[in-house]
Design a protein around this motif. Structure first.
Motif, short mmCIF file in Angstrom:
data_model
loop_
_atom_site.label_atom_id
_atom_site.label_comp_id
_atom_site.label_asym_id
_atom_site.label_seq_id
_atom_site.Cartn_x
_atom_site.Cartn_y
_atom_site.Cartn_z
N ASP A 21 55.63 -65.33 -16.55
CA ASP A 21 54.96 -66.48 -15.96
C ASP A 21 53.45 -66.38 -16.13
O ASP A 21 52.79 -67.33 -16.58
CB ASP A 21 55.29 -66.58 -14.47
CG ASP A 21 56.74 -66.99 -14.24
OD1 ASP A 21 57.33 -67.56 -15.17
OD2 ASP A 21 57.27 -66.73 -13.15
N LEU A 22 52.89 -65.23 -15.79
CA LEU A 22 51.45 -65.06 -15.91
C LEU A 22 51.01 -65.08 -17.36
O LEU A 22 50.00 -65.66 -17.73
CB LEU A 22 51.02 -63.77 -15.23
CG LEU A 22 49.51 -63.48 -15.21
CD1 LEU A 22 48.76 -64.65 -14.59
CD2 LEU A 22 49.22 -62.20 -14.46
N ARG A 23 51.83 -64.47 -18.22
CA ARG A 23 51.50 -64.45 -19.65
C ARG A 23 51.46 -65.86 -20.21
O ARG A 23 50.60 -66.22 -21.01
CB ARG A 23 52.53 -63.60 -20.38
CG ARG A 23 52.04 -63.03 -21.70
CD ARG A 23 52.94 -61.91 -22.18
NE ARG A 23 52.82 -60.76 -21.33
CZ ARG A 23 53.87 -60.08 -20.83
NH1 ARG A 23 55.09 -60.44 -21.11
NH2 ARG A 23 53.68 -59.03 -20.07
N ALA A 24 52.41 -66.69 -19.77
CA ALA A 24 52.44 -68.09 -20.23
C ALA A 24 51.20 -68.83 -19.75
O ALA A 24 50.61 -69.62 -20.50
CB ALA A 24 53.70 -68.77 -19.72
N MET A 25 50.77 -68.57 -18.51
CA MET A 25 49.57 -69.24 -17.98
C MET A 25 48.34 -68.82 -18.77
O MET A 25 47.48 -69.65 -19.08
CB MET A 25 49.40 -68.89 -16.50
CG MET A 25 50.50 -69.46 -15.60
SD MET A 25 50.39 -68.88 -13.89
CE MET A 25 48.92 -69.76 -13.35
N PRO A 48 39.23 -68.08 -14.79
CA PRO A 48 39.92 -69.26 -14.24
C PRO A 48 41.14 -69.61 -15.09
O PRO A 48 41.03 -69.78 -16.31
CB PRO A 48 38.85 -70.35 -14.33
CG PRO A 48 37.55 -69.63 -14.40
CD PRO A 48 37.84 -68.37 -15.16
N VAL A 49 42.28 -69.70 -14.43
CA VAL A 49 43.52 -70.00 -15.14
C VAL A 49 43.88 -71.48 -15.02
O VAL A 49 44.30 -72.11 -15.99
CB VAL A 49 44.67 -69.13 -14.58
CG1 VAL A 49 46.00 -69.53 -15.20
CG2 VAL A 49 44.39 -67.66 -14.86
N ARG A 50 43.68 -72.04 -13.82
CA ARG A 50 44.01 -73.45 -13.63
C ARG A 50 43.18 -74.01 -12.47
O ARG A 50 43.01 -73.36 -11.44
CB ARG A 50 45.50 -73.61 -13.34
CG ARG A 50 45.98 -75.05 -13.29
CD ARG A 50 47.49 -75.10 -13.07
NE ARG A 50 48.20 -74.42 -14.16
CZ ARG A 50 49.43 -73.92 -14.05
NH1 ARG A 50 50.06 -74.01 -12.89
NH2 ARG A 50 50.00 -73.35 -15.07
N ALA A 59 42.52 -65.50 -12.26
CA ALA A 59 43.09 -64.20 -12.65
C ALA A 59 42.02 -63.13 -12.56
O ALA A 59 40.85 -63.37 -12.86
CB ALA A 59 43.66 -64.27 -14.07
N TYR A 60 42.44 -61.94 -12.15
CA TYR A 60 41.49 -60.83 -12.06
C TYR A 60 42.17 -59.54 -12.51
O TYR A 60 43.40 -59.41 -12.51
CB TYR A 60 40.97 -60.67 -10.63
CG TYR A 60 41.98 -60.08 -9.67
CD1 TYR A 60 42.03 -58.71 -9.43
CD2 TYR A 60 42.90 -60.89 -9.01
CE1 TYR A 60 42.97 -58.17 -8.56
CE2 TYR A 60 43.83 -60.36 -8.14
CZ TYR A 60 43.87 -58.99 -7.92
OH TYR A 60 44.80 -58.46 -7.06
N ALA A 61 41.34 -58.57 -12.93
CA ALA A 61 41.82 -57.23 -13.26
C ALA A 61 40.94 -56.23 -12.51
O ALA A 61 39.74 -56.46 -12.33
CB ALA A 61 41.75 -56.97 -14.76
N GLY A 62 41.54 -55.16 -12.07
CA GLY A 62 40.78 -54.19 -11.30
C GLY A 62 40.60 -54.67 -9.86
O GLY A 62 41.50 -55.26 -9.27
N THR A 63 39.40 -54.44 -9.31
CA THR A 63 39.09 -54.88 -7.94
C THR A 63 38.10 -56.04 -8.00
O THR A 63 36.99 -55.88 -8.51
CB THR A 63 38.46 -53.72 -7.13
OG1 THR A 63 39.38 -52.62 -7.12
CG2 THR A 63 38.17 -54.17 -5.70
N LEU A 217 52.07 -56.68 -25.53
CA LEU A 217 51.32 -57.46 -26.51
C LEU A 217 52.14 -58.68 -26.89
O LEU A 217 53.24 -58.54 -27.45
CB LEU A 217 51.00 -56.63 -27.75
CG LEU A 217 50.00 -55.48 -27.57
CD1 LEU A 217 49.83 -54.74 -28.88
CD2 LEU A 217 48.66 -56.01 -27.09
N GLU A 218 51.60 -59.86 -26.58
CA GLU A 218 52.31 -61.11 -26.82
C GLU A 218 53.67 -61.02 -26.10
O GLU A 218 53.72 -60.85 -24.90
CB GLU A 218 52.44 -61.37 -28.32
CG GLU A 218 51.07 -61.51 -28.99
CD GLU A 218 51.16 -61.67 -30.49
OE1 GLU A 218 52.24 -61.43 -31.06
OE2 GLU A 218 50.14 -62.04 -31.07
N ASP A 219 54.77 -61.10 -26.82
CA ASP A 219 56.08 -61.06 -26.15
C ASP A 219 56.78 -59.73 -26.39
O ASP A 219 57.99 -59.63 -26.28
CB ASP A 219 56.97 -62.21 -26.65
CG ASP A 219 57.20 -62.12 -28.16
OD1 ASP A 219 56.44 -61.39 -28.84
OD2 ASP A 219 58.12 -62.79 -28.66
#
Length: 518
Positions: A21-25, A48-50, A59-63, A217-219
């Motif tokens: 789901d997240l990968r598709a977004m 920003p995803v949507r 979306a975020y990575a880390g803190t 990576l990708e799918d």
């Protein structure tokens, strides 16, 4: 951007979305208005995803930094809902949407110029290298190198330390091909980035290290085995790329001649004995044994393997990875496995006398054993077991068959064309009973990266241990004596099997000679 800090960002955090789901977004995102600076998003690990009315999916990575979140809320006029994303995929999506190109590693490398007065390669301290390894350009470069290696069908990515920097090469169809080389001034940062991903010690540069990275990576889900080696000009790194969801081969797809295929199937269905696959590293032995096991793994027999390492997961097979550092060797694992009531055993390699002895004893007591040896041909496997100290009567009575093999590149189907066989090669094949006036040769195209080859197939030498071969083993006649005894029953050498593939238009004489001539 204006700064405005919200007191409670945590209240707007949603649980991480799972994979697809997240990968598709991330694949579908579009740039928001007003446009956002790529450098800022990379630094903050935010994207920003949507944007829907007054809600911003971020979306975020880390803190996440509360102040940075508040800045984006202010700029876009919406309340943020945070979604945790894999760092590599977040940065790749940010680059795609807000950075224009570079879309390839070569494009990015061309942009990464060494600043004036850049420090000499390798002169930075460990903490500084960790900081540099975490910067967006280095992260993006490593991700692109790995992504392009997978897209090219590479089995390995080599980053070799040279006086000028890092030389990058992909191993494709068993042969190394040049890849985009990281800038010299980022050599240490790229190596440190890979060490961080593999959870290795970034400060240790004097000793070899081994680690592992799990990537999406990708799918595709990838298991990357990382090996570092200190050399004269710095650390070299080799990454083995294993696709956890790769399409498994069946015996029919490996390129065996019909009589060899029948023989392998017949012997793999016997209730007991040893069947050996032999050849050098990278000759496809494990693939062959996995293909055999997949045909036997019906759930009605207990199959256990001990491997170093376990490369791919198999249904209905209990797979045990050896861990020498913890004391779990092949021999120790085998002794435990024999108490698990197995019917079939796969032993990754008979590499020492104890392992070879346990395997042959297991075959004597009613188990079917598959294993590998590093020998040049099939007859040499029997003499190798004798060299390992296995009694001659055990070798003669337990080993049922030996399959020696090599891998050759297939002629590229997209650019193959008929060509006359060179006279010297035509005469050579004719002396072995093959009349091949023309061959199929690839001229080079995008599909094969200009090499004329795409994909690989196998050459096989299948030795059946019959009474004549057993007598040769019992009298310690040596490889020549065993080959003579097997040849009288029709043993087809590897090179002769190669001419069969040439005559069928599958490969070229040069490929056969490359892997069969010592």
């Amino acid at each position: 951007m204006t700064t405005r800090c919200r007191a409670n960002v945590a209240s707007s955090v949603e649980p991480a979305l799972s994979g697809e789901d997240l990968r598709a977004m991330l694949k579908e995102i579009q740039a928001v208005s007003p446009p956002l600076p790529l450098g800022y998003l990379e630094e903050q690990r935010l994207l920003p995803v949507r944007l829907q009315e007054d809600q911003l999916l971020l979306a975020y990575a880390g803190t996440p930094d509360p102040q940075a979140v508040a800045e984006l809320e202010e700029a876009l006029g919406a309340r943020a809902v945070l979604l945790e994303a894999p760092e590599e995929e977040l940065l790749a999506a940010a680059c795609r949407v807000y950075g224009g190109e570079p879309a390839t590693a070569a494009d990015l490398i061309a942009r990464l110029r060494a600043p004036d007065g850049e420090e000499a390669v390798g002169s930075r301290g460990a903490h500084d290298l960790e900081r540099l390894a975490g910067e967006a350009p280095v992260v993006r470069l490593v991700n692109l190198l790995l992504t392009e290696a997978v897209q090219a069908g590479a089995s390995d990515l080599h980053l070799d330390a040279t006086e000028a920097g890092l030389a990058a090469r992909y191993r494709i169809d068993g042969v190394l091909q040049d890849a985009p080389a990281p800038p010299a001034h980022l050599r240490a940062a790229v190596v440190s980035r890979l060490k961080i991903m593999a959870e290795l010690d970034t400060a240790e540069r004097r000793l070899p290290q081994d680690g592992r990275i799990r990537l999406a990576l990708e799918d595709r889900e990838l298991d990357v085995r990382v090996s570092t080696l200190p050399t004269l000009h710095g650390e070299s790194v080799v990454l083995r790329l294993l696709d956890a969801r790769r399409q498994h081969h069946s015996l029919e797809t490996l390129g065996m001649a019909p009589d060899t295929l029948r023989g392998v199937r017949d012997f793999s269905r016997r209730p007991q004995g040893v069947l050996l696959a032999t050849g050098p590293t990278g000759s496809g032995k494990t693939t062959t044994l996995y293909a055999i096991l997949e045909g036997l793994a019906t759930g009605r027999t207990k199959i256990v393997s001990v491997e170093d390492p376990v490369e791919y997961e198999l249904d209905y097979v209990s797979q045990v990875p050896v861990q020498p550092a913890a004391g779990l060797t092949f021999a120790r694992a085998l002794r435990a496995i024999l108490r698990q009531d197995p019917d079939i055993l796969l032993v990754g390699e008979m590499r020492d006398p104890e392992t070879a002895g346990i395997c042959t004893q297991a075959a004597m007591t009613g188990h079917l054993v598959f294993s590998t040896l590093h020998t040049t041909d099939a007859p040499a496997a029997l003499t190798r077991l004798l060299d390992l100290g296995v009694p001659d009567y055990l070798v003669a009575s337990t080993v049922q068959a030996v399959l020696a093999q090599r891998l050759v590149r297939r002629t590229c189907a997209a650019c193959a064309e008929e060509a006359p066989t060179p006279e010297e090669l035509r005469d050579r094949m004719a002396r072995e009973g093959w009349e091949v006036p023309t061959i199929r040769r690839g001229r080079g195209c995008d599909a094969c990266r200009g090499t004329g080859y795409h994909g690989r197939t196998g050459l096989y030498e299948f030795l059946i241990v019959d009474d004549d071969v057993r007598r040769a083993v019992l009298r310690h006649g040596g490889t020549v004596d065993i080959r003579r005894a097997a040849g009288e029953r029709g043993l087809r050498p590897l090179q002769t099997d190669g001419w069969r593939q040439v005559a069928a238009g599958i490969t070229t004489p040069e490929e056969v000679l490359r892997v069969t001539v010592a």
